[in-house]
Scaffold this active site. Structure first.
Site, PDB file in Angstrom:
ATOM      1  N   ARG A 107      75.672  67.037  -4.957  1.00 59.64           N
ATOM      2  CA  ARG A 107      76.576  67.602  -3.937  1.00 59.64           C
ATOM      3  C   ARG A 107      78.025  67.561  -4.402  1.00 59.64           C
ATOM      4  O   ARG A 107      78.854  68.369  -4.004  1.00 59.64           O
ATOM      5  CB  ARG A 107      76.412  66.872  -2.594  1.00 59.64           C
ATOM      6  CG  ARG A 107      77.339  67.420  -1.516  1.00 59.64           C
ATOM      7  CD  ARG A 107      77.035  66.934  -0.109  1.00 59.64           C
ATOM      8  NE  ARG A 107      76.588  65.573  -0.032  1.00 59.64           N
ATOM      9  CZ  ARG A 107      77.375  64.489  -0.185  1.00 59.64           C
ATOM     10  NH1 ARG A 107      78.664  64.636  -0.426  1.00 59.64           N
ATOM     11  NH2 ARG A 107      76.865  63.283  -0.107  1.00 59.64           N
ATOM     12  N   TYR A 114      84.494  90.505   8.561  1.00 62.75           N
ATOM     13  CA  TYR A 114      83.047  90.287   8.722  1.00 62.75           C
ATOM     14  C   TYR A 114      82.800  89.525  10.038  1.00 62.75           C
ATOM     15  O   TYR A 114      83.537  88.589  10.368  1.00 62.75           O
ATOM     16  CB  TYR A 114      82.526  89.500   7.517  1.00 62.75           C
ATOM     17  CG  TYR A 114      81.104  89.063   7.658  1.00 62.75           C
ATOM     18  CD1 TYR A 114      80.074  89.987   7.790  1.00 62.75           C
ATOM     19  CD2 TYR A 114      80.765  87.709   7.685  1.00 62.75           C
ATOM     20  CE1 TYR A 114      78.762  89.580   7.945  1.00 62.75           C
ATOM     21  CE2 TYR A 114      79.454  87.296   7.826  1.00 62.75           C
ATOM     22  CZ  TYR A 114      78.463  88.250   7.957  1.00 62.75           C
ATOM     23  OH  TYR A 114      77.168  87.853   8.118  1.00 62.75           O
ATOM     24  N   ASP A 138      89.337  87.824   1.407  1.00 65.87           N
ATOM     25  CA  ASP A 138      87.890  87.862   1.196  1.00 65.87           C
ATOM     26  C   ASP A 138      87.618  89.106   0.356  1.00 65.87           C
ATOM     27  O   ASP A 138      87.745  90.229   0.832  1.00 65.87           O
ATOM     28  CB  ASP A 138      87.171  87.926   2.557  1.00 65.87           C
ATOM     29  CG  ASP A 138      85.653  87.947   2.400  1.00 65.87           C
ATOM     30  OD1 ASP A 138      85.172  88.392   1.343  1.00 65.87           O
ATOM     31  OD2 ASP A 138      84.952  87.532   3.346  1.00 65.87           O
ATOM     32  N   LYS A 159      76.386  88.860  -2.331  1.00 64.96           N
ATOM     33  CA  LYS A 159      76.437  90.329  -2.363  1.00 64.96           C
ATOM     34  C   LYS A 159      76.498  90.841  -3.795  1.00 64.96           C
ATOM     35  O   LYS A 159      75.610  90.546  -4.572  1.00 64.96           O
ATOM     36  CB  LYS A 159      77.617  90.813  -1.518  1.00 64.96           C
ATOM     37  CG  LYS A 159      77.688  90.177  -0.135  1.00 64.96           C
ATOM     38  CD  LYS A 159      76.495  90.526   0.726  1.00 64.96           C
ATOM     39  CE  LYS A 159      76.609  89.838   2.070  1.00 64.96           C
ATOM     40  NZ  LYS A 159      75.387  89.887   2.844  1.00 64.96           N
TER      41      LYS A 159
END
Ligand code: PLP
Length: 396
Positions: free
Chosen positions: A55, A108, A180, A205
């Site tokens: 992590r 978004y 973004d 994406k």
């Protein structure tokens, strides 16, 4: 219990090899062992470089982050478990109660949800405004504004933000500008070089490109903010798994080729669709009839991207007939895949808006967004023509 049993349970060192793998290995290990307490201490003190716990960092994330860093001209970007985790990391890294955020009104949907529902809950105020108007951004700034968040090309209407106006509005103001860059990708626009302070991606994406991995990325120009991005991602558990990072890194090898091909086809499809019976409007930033055409020419260097939107005459019936008839083009709410895909924003990304609010944006029931893939363009044109013919029948 036999000796053999013990050796099965114990991990073995990899067999010795004088040659090395060509492909990046996957390092799925959650944890890394050190030789002794002094060695681990030296790692934590930063005197030596070594991984401790996945992590907190692992080689696959580091390899992927370095690739996206190179494309974005960034240093020390962090890979997160989704695009939304990257948006969240930026908020967590730079905001505290009492701060104010200015954000584009066409972001978004889930980013808007964080801005409208989650940040106010944490004592952060938000003003949404039209990103195509730098004056509106300037008017929304307050002394306590810490962050301006925009997307360069909006979903699904493909409007182009007034980035020069936004940078002019924030010059001399302490607010940081975050972009973004998911829709535009670094192939079209490089936010940090243009003047932004932070860049965000849904790696899910176009960068990963195969719809088989959910990942994000965030980077900051200021080294202190970049360190905060990593710190909050580790502490809030936003970081990504080695398998996902490995898949995305593999996908990224072909990013530039995929993007160039998809963009070329998108321009051809926009041209092909324009003026066809049953098509009320085609929206593509490189077309002269696009409302932000001049700005797009400068900002996107004459390119238009890999997304095309269009409005079918005839509303939901025509849209349904069109989507059903395009049998080989998935009707699926994502973008940036190797395969061309359609979405219908009125029932998906923009369903929370009232009909009037949608129509004010031009998002009718006949509005289709097309994420263009890398298939042969003539195959796609044939399929689009068949689907259009079906929509005309439904609308007759
Ligand atoms: N930003 C943009 C512009 C997006 O389109 C998306 C998802 O569609 C996201 C962020 C969120 O990314 P993810 O789905 O990887 O969380």
């Amino acid at each position: 219990m036999s000796e053999d049993h013990h050796s099965i349970v114990r991990r073995q060192a990899a067999p010795a090899s004088v040659s090395t793998p060509v492909v990046t290995p996957i390092w799925p290990s959650v944890v890394y062992q050190s030789t002794d307490a002094d060695a681990l201490d030296a790692q934590y003190l930063g005197e030596t470089q070594g991984y401790t716990y996945a992590r907190e960092g692992h080689p696959n994330a580091a390899v992927l982050a370095a690739k996206i860093d190179a494309l974005e001209g960034a240093r020390g970007g962090v890979v997160t478990g989704s695009g939304m985790a990257a948006v969240a990391a930026v908020f967590q890294a730079v905001l505290r109660a009492g701060d104010h955020v200015v954000a584009g009104s066409q972001l978004y949907g889930k980013s808007l949800k964080l801005l409208k529902d989650e940040l106010p809950r944490m004592g952060v105020e938000v003003t949404l405004c039209d990103p195509t108007d730098g004056g509106a951004v300037a008017a929304a700034l307050r002394p306590e504004t810490k962050l301006v968040l925009v997307e360069v090309v909006s979903n699904p209407t493909l409007r182009v933000a007034d980035m020069a106006g936004i940078f002019a509005a924030t010059a001399g103001h302490p607010a940081m500008v975050a972009v973004d860059n998911t829709f535009t990708t670094p192939a079209l626009y490089r936010p940090l070089a243009a003047g932004a302070d932070l860049v965000i991606h849904s790696v899910t994406k176009m960068l990963a490109g195969h719809s088989d991995v959910t990942l994000g990325y965030a980077a900051a120009k200021d080294p202190g903010v970049a360190a905060r991005l990593t710190e909050v991602s580790v502490a809030w558990g936003l970081t990504a798994s080695p398998f996902d990072c490995w898949l995305a890194e593999r996908g990224m090898h072909s990013f530039e080729l995929r993007f160039a091909r998809a963009q070329e086809t998108a321009a051809a499809l926009a041209h092909h669709l324009s003026g066809k019976p049953g098509v009320e409007a085609v929206i593509y930033p490189a077309r002269p009839d696009h409302p932000d055409h001049n700005r797009a020419q400068g900002l996107l260097c004459g390119q238009g991207g890999a997304m095309v939107s269009f409005r079918l005459a005839g509303g939901r019936e025509a849209a349904n007939a069109f989507l059903r008839a395009a049998r080989h083009i998935p009707f699926a709410p994502t973008l940036g895949d190797v395969a061309t895909m359609f979405s219908h924003p009125a029932v998906s990304s923009h369903r929370a808006l009232t009909t009037e609010a949608r129509e004010a944006l031009g998002i009718t029931e006949g509005f289709i967004r097309c994420s263009v893939g890398i298939e042969a363009p003539d195959l796609l044109m044939r399929e689009l023509d068949q689907a259009l013919a079906a929509s005309l029948v439904a609308n007759a």
